[in-house]
Design a protein around this motif. Structure first.
Motif, short mmCIF file in Angstrom:
data_model
loop_
_atom_site.label_atom_id
_atom_site.label_comp_id
_atom_site.label_asym_id
_atom_site.label_seq_id
_atom_site.Cartn_x
_atom_site.Cartn_y
_atom_site.Cartn_z
N GLN A 42 -1.86 8.30 4.72
CA GLN A 42 -1.92 7.75 6.08
C GLN A 42 -3.35 7.92 6.61
OE1 GLN A 42 1.15 9.05 8.71
NE2 GLN A 42 0.33 7.90 10.44
N GLY A 43 -3.93 6.81 7.06
CA GLY A 43 -5.31 6.82 7.53
C GLY A 43 -6.33 6.61 6.43
N GLY A 44 -5.89 6.63 5.18
CA GLY A 44 -6.78 6.42 4.05
C GLY A 44 -7.22 4.96 3.96
N ARG A 45 -8.33 4.73 3.33
CA ARG A 45 -8.92 3.39 3.22
C ARG A 45 -8.71 2.81 1.83
NH1 ARG A 45 -9.98 1.05 7.68
NH2 ARG A 45 -11.78 -0.01 6.85
N ALA A 46 -8.79 1.49 1.78
CA ALA A 46 -8.71 0.77 0.51
C ALA A 46 -9.69 -0.39 0.54
CB ALA A 46 -7.29 0.25 0.27
N TYR A 47 -10.26 -0.66 -0.62
CA TYR A 47 -11.18 -1.78 -0.75
C TYR A 47 -10.96 -2.40 -2.13
CZ TYR A 47 -15.55 -4.44 -0.96
OH TYR A 47 -16.48 -5.43 -1.08
N PHE A 48 -10.74 -3.71 -2.16
CA PHE A 48 -10.52 -4.45 -3.40
C PHE A 48 -11.52 -5.60 -3.43
CE2 PHE A 48 -6.49 -3.03 -1.56
CZ PHE A 48 -6.10 -2.10 -2.50
N TRP A 49 -12.17 -5.81 -4.59
CA TRP A 49 -13.18 -6.84 -4.70
C TRP A 49 -13.00 -7.61 -5.99
CZ3 TRP A 49 -17.20 -7.50 -8.27
CH2 TRP A 49 -18.17 -8.43 -7.91
N TRP A 50 -13.24 -8.92 -5.95
CA TRP A 50 -13.16 -9.80 -7.10
C TRP A 50 -14.53 -10.42 -7.36
CZ3 TRP A 50 -9.47 -9.05 -3.51
CH2 TRP A 50 -8.17 -8.74 -3.95
N THR A 51 -14.85 -10.72 -8.61
CA THR A 51 -16.16 -11.29 -8.95
C THR A 51 -16.37 -12.66 -8.32
OG1 THR A 51 -15.28 -12.15 -11.03
CG2 THR A 51 -16.43 -10.03 -11.13
N SER A 52 -15.32 -13.29 -7.86
CA SER A 52 -15.44 -14.58 -7.17
C SER A 52 -16.09 -14.42 -5.80
CB SER A 52 -14.07 -15.22 -7.02
OG SER A 52 -13.26 -14.42 -6.15
N GLY A 53 -16.23 -13.17 -5.34
CA GLY A 53 -16.79 -12.91 -4.02
C GLY A 53 -15.73 -12.55 -2.98
N GLU A 59 -6.61 -0.20 5.82
CA GLU A 59 -6.28 1.19 6.10
C GLU A 59 -4.78 1.40 5.95
OE1 GLU A 59 -6.30 4.21 9.90
OE2 GLU A 59 -7.97 2.80 9.70
N PHE A 60 -4.42 2.47 5.26
CA PHE A 60 -3.00 2.78 5.06
C PHE A 60 -2.39 3.34 6.34
CE2 PHE A 60 -4.60 2.87 0.73
CZ PHE A 60 -3.58 2.23 0.03
#
Length: 175
Positions: A42-53, A59-60
């Motif tokens: 709870q309150g944790g962050r997430a970041y997901f990235w793809w090579t397409s940009g 935030e959870f």
């Protein structure tokens, strides 16, 4: 009116493996995205990235191990945020995955994200059940192996051509 995506999938692996596939950055790169950081609390962050940009950041708001994840997120070209709710149900050695993503204001965006979820979840099932990342195994491949080619090889083979490439073998089962 907010638009919603609802999808379900059964995966033939224990619930712990499925939960880990959504919360471990290394495993996420094996089936979902090209780069990930995740702090599934709870309150944790997430970041997901793809090579397409493309990217997705969030935030959870909830993280119950082997049960549920909820994340408020925003994509790189989206005006508003959406909420992704992941619910897992254990059925012995099988896991029922239920995903709801809500908050879309544009049908075109909702449809595109729904297609991406379908592709990603199909890949998750393949990865967890068979160890195959469909983003690679479904690529068209030409089953030939190249070898050296120079004046000496051309002379040995009795070929009048002195430049080019030489096919030395083929891979069974490929084009």
């Amino acid at each position: 009116m907010a638009l919603v995506i609802k999808t379900k999938l059964k995966i033939n692996v224990p619930i712990e493996q499925v939960y880990r596939a959504f919360t471990n950055a290394t495993i996420l790169r094996q089936w979902f995205c090209d780069f990930a950081t995740v702090d599934a609390k709870q309150g944790g962050r997430a970041y997901f990235w793809w090579t397409s940009g493309r990217y997705l950041t969030g935030e959870f708001s909830e993280a119950k191990p082997d049960k549920t994840l909820k994340i408020a997120c925003r994509g790189c070209q989206e005006r508003g945020s959406t909420e992704i709710s992941l619910n897992l149900i254990s059925k012995g050695k099988e896991t029922q995955v239920n995903i709801i993503e809500s908050g879309f204001t544009n049908e075109k965006t909702r449809t595109e994200i729904e297609r991406r979820w379908e592709e990603s979840l199909t890949n998750l099932k393949s990865y967890l059940e068979n160890g195959l990342d469909l983003r690679f195994t479904n690529r068209p491949m030409l089953g030939i192996i190249f070898g050296d080619f120079n004046d000496k090889i051309a002379s040995q083979l009795g070929i009048p051509v002195k430049e080019g490439i030489r096919i030395t073998d083929v891979v069974n089962g490929l084009a």
